[in-house]
Scaffold this active site. Structure first.
Site, PDB file in Angstrom:
ATOM      1  N   GLU A  54       0.890  -1.183   0.000  1.00  0.00           N
ATOM      2  CA  GLU A  54       0.000   0.000   0.000  1.00  0.00           C
ATOM      3  C   GLU A  54       0.923   1.227   0.000  1.00  0.00           C
ATOM      4  O   GLU A  54       0.934   2.000  -0.941  1.00  0.00           O
ATOM      5  CB  GLU A  54      -0.900  -0.024   1.243  1.00  0.00           C
ATOM      6  CG  GLU A  54      -1.868   1.154   1.329  1.00  0.00           C
ATOM      7  CD  GLU A  54      -2.695   1.151   2.631  1.00  0.00           C
ATOM      8  OE1 GLU A  54      -2.308   0.476   3.603  1.00  0.00           O
ATOM      9  OE2 GLU A  54      -3.731   1.861   2.664  1.00  0.00           O
TER      10      GLU A  54
ATOM     11  N   ASP B 169     -12.096   1.492   4.190  1.00  0.00           N
ATOM     12  CA  ASP B 169     -12.694   2.193   5.338  1.00  0.00           C
ATOM     13  C   ASP B 169     -13.718   3.196   4.811  1.00  0.00           C
ATOM     14  O   ASP B 169     -13.454   4.413   4.791  1.00  0.00           O
ATOM     15  CB  ASP B 169     -11.586   2.921   6.126  1.00  0.00           C
ATOM     16  CG  ASP B 169     -10.521   1.940   6.603  1.00  0.00           C
ATOM     17  OD1 ASP B 169     -10.758   1.241   7.583  1.00  0.00           O
ATOM     18  OD2 ASP B 169      -9.450   1.874   5.948  1.00  0.00           O
TER      19      ASP B 169
HETATM   20  N1  ADE Z   1      -6.416  -0.176   8.952  1.00  0.00           N
HETATM   21  C1  ADE Z   1      -7.565   0.298   8.450  1.00  0.00           C
HETATM   22  N2  ADE Z   1      -7.404   0.662   7.178  1.00  0.00           N
HETATM   23  C2  ADE Z   1      -6.111   0.401   6.854  1.00  0.00           C
HETATM   24  C3  ADE Z   1      -5.332   0.548   5.681  1.00  0.00           C
HETATM   25  N3  ADE Z   1      -5.831   1.038   4.547  1.00  0.00           N
HETATM   26  N4  ADE Z   1      -4.035   0.183   5.740  1.00  0.00           N
HETATM   27  C4  ADE Z   1      -3.521  -0.294   6.856  1.00  0.00           C
HETATM   28  N5  ADE Z   1      -4.209  -0.459   7.977  1.00  0.00           N
HETATM   29  C5  ADE Z   1      -5.498  -0.119   7.980  1.00  0.00           C
HETATM   30 ZN    ZN Z   2      -7.146  -2.017   4.703  1.00  0.00          ZN
END
Ligand code: ADE
Ligand code: ZN
Length: 334
Positions: free
Chosen positions: A198, A277
């Site tokens: 990410e 999220d």
């Molecule tokens: N916890 C909640 N969303 C997240 C994300 N996108 N990356 C890492 N941890 C997370």
């Molecule tokens: Zn996540």
């Protein structure tokens, strides 16, 4: 392709943090009944605070909002609200994450959190026909000993948990730090996933595959920097749970038009679309499909491939996958 095609398209969501589906309206209601103070006066003020320049910026707010959740009823309401919301988005199956360490660290017992979630998942299947699986995520900014405590607390629930995952602050916390707890989970027959690539480098994706032996990669965007890694992910058809609006809000991509989702499909990767999220990033799974569809001008067959990948990448049985794929084909033929 009109919007109702994307909305009604039968799909699975494979990357959703329940704590990240905590809408400000519900947060105010739960804060009121728990008599917890929150530093905002209105829903509008909360939403205005949701501007992030990276993952850590977001996580700081996300963990603060989770502090409002105290009782089994809170976790039940949180989970059922998510399922009710995505029933309108064509979600037929959801594999959802929760972060028990965020709650146990505040003195909320593991079973209060987990019982509330599991009861709501059962209610969601009855009320909305959405099947689900629950994945316990270890927080990678804490150490492996802490993860082992959560793993031990989860032991009575192993028959109701599908897998374990790894989330929170990625850079500086490589997957290999969690090799032993993932091996222990694997020995229990649990499925394994990890956030990787990410913000972290391709090496973290390699570690997730070769050290943790994950079944899926959450995000995986930066895997595209390494052609050998792309080859490996494509050859093994490892699903990537990609989250376009999250990537935009956390500045993983500068512009939705620059999102690598189409490139992932062209490279033969099993990419899926998810919301991560949704209460913080401005949209649920339909909004994510819609955003990439518009920005990348995805074709009908690419959109169908994304929905098909969500079923193929799920932890459903072969038979259940075949049933969903038949339904998807029937939908596409109409
Ligand atoms: N916890 C909640 N969303 C997240 C994300 N996108 N990356 C890492 N941890 C997370
Ligand atoms: Zn996540």
């Amino acid at each position: 392709m009109d919007d109702s095609f994307i909305r009604k398209l039968p799909k699975a969501e494979l990357h959703l943090h329940l704590e990240g589906s905590f809408e400000p309206e519900l947060m105010f209601a739960v804060a009121r009944r728990n008599k917890v103070d929150i530093p905002f006066k209105s829903v509008k003020e909360v939403r205005a605070a949701y501007r992030f320049s990276n993952l850590q910026d977001f996580l700081d707010i996300y963990y603060r909002s989770a502090n409002v959740l105290r009782t089994e009823e809170d976790f039940f309401d949180l989970t059922l609200a998510y399922l009710k919301r995505v029933a309108a988005d064509g979600v037929v199956h959801a594999e959802v994450f929760f972060d028990p360490q965020t709650h146990t660290a505040r003195g909320i017992p593991f079973n209060v959190v987990t019982d509330g979630i599991l009861k709501a998942l059962a209610a969601g299947e009855t009320q909305f026909g959405i099947t689900s699986k629950l994945i316990l995520c270890f927080l990678r900014h804490l150490d492996e000993a802490d993860a082992f405590v959560a793993f031990k607390q989860a032991e009575p629930y192993f028959d109701r948990l599908t897998g374990v995952g790894l989330d929170s602050s990625e850079v500086g916390h490589p997957p290999s730090n969690f090799a032993r707890v993932f091996a222990a989970a694997r020995a229990e027959g649990l499925k394994l996933v990890a956030h990787a690539g990410e913000e972290g480098p391709p090496e973290y994706v390699w570690e997730a595959l070769d050290v943790l032996h994950v079944d899926r990669i959450d995000h995986g965007n930066r895997a595209l920097e390494d052609p050998k890694l792309v080859q490996r992910l494509a050859a093994e058809q490892i699903a990537l749970t990609v989250c376009p609006l999250s990537n935009l809000k956390l500045c993983v991509v500068k512009d939705m038009k620059a999102h690598p989702l189409r490139r992932m499909l062209e490279l033969g990767l099993r990419a899926t679309v998810n919301s991560d999220d949704p209460a913080f990033f401005g949209g649920y799974v339909y909004d994510n499909f819609s955003a990439v569809h518009e920005a990348l001008e995805l074709t009908v067959s690419e959109t169908l491939a994304l929905a098909r990948n969500s079923i193929l990448g799920s932890f459903l049985s072969g038979r259940e996958k075949a049933r969903h794929l038949d339904a998807l084909n029937a939908f596409a033929a109409n």
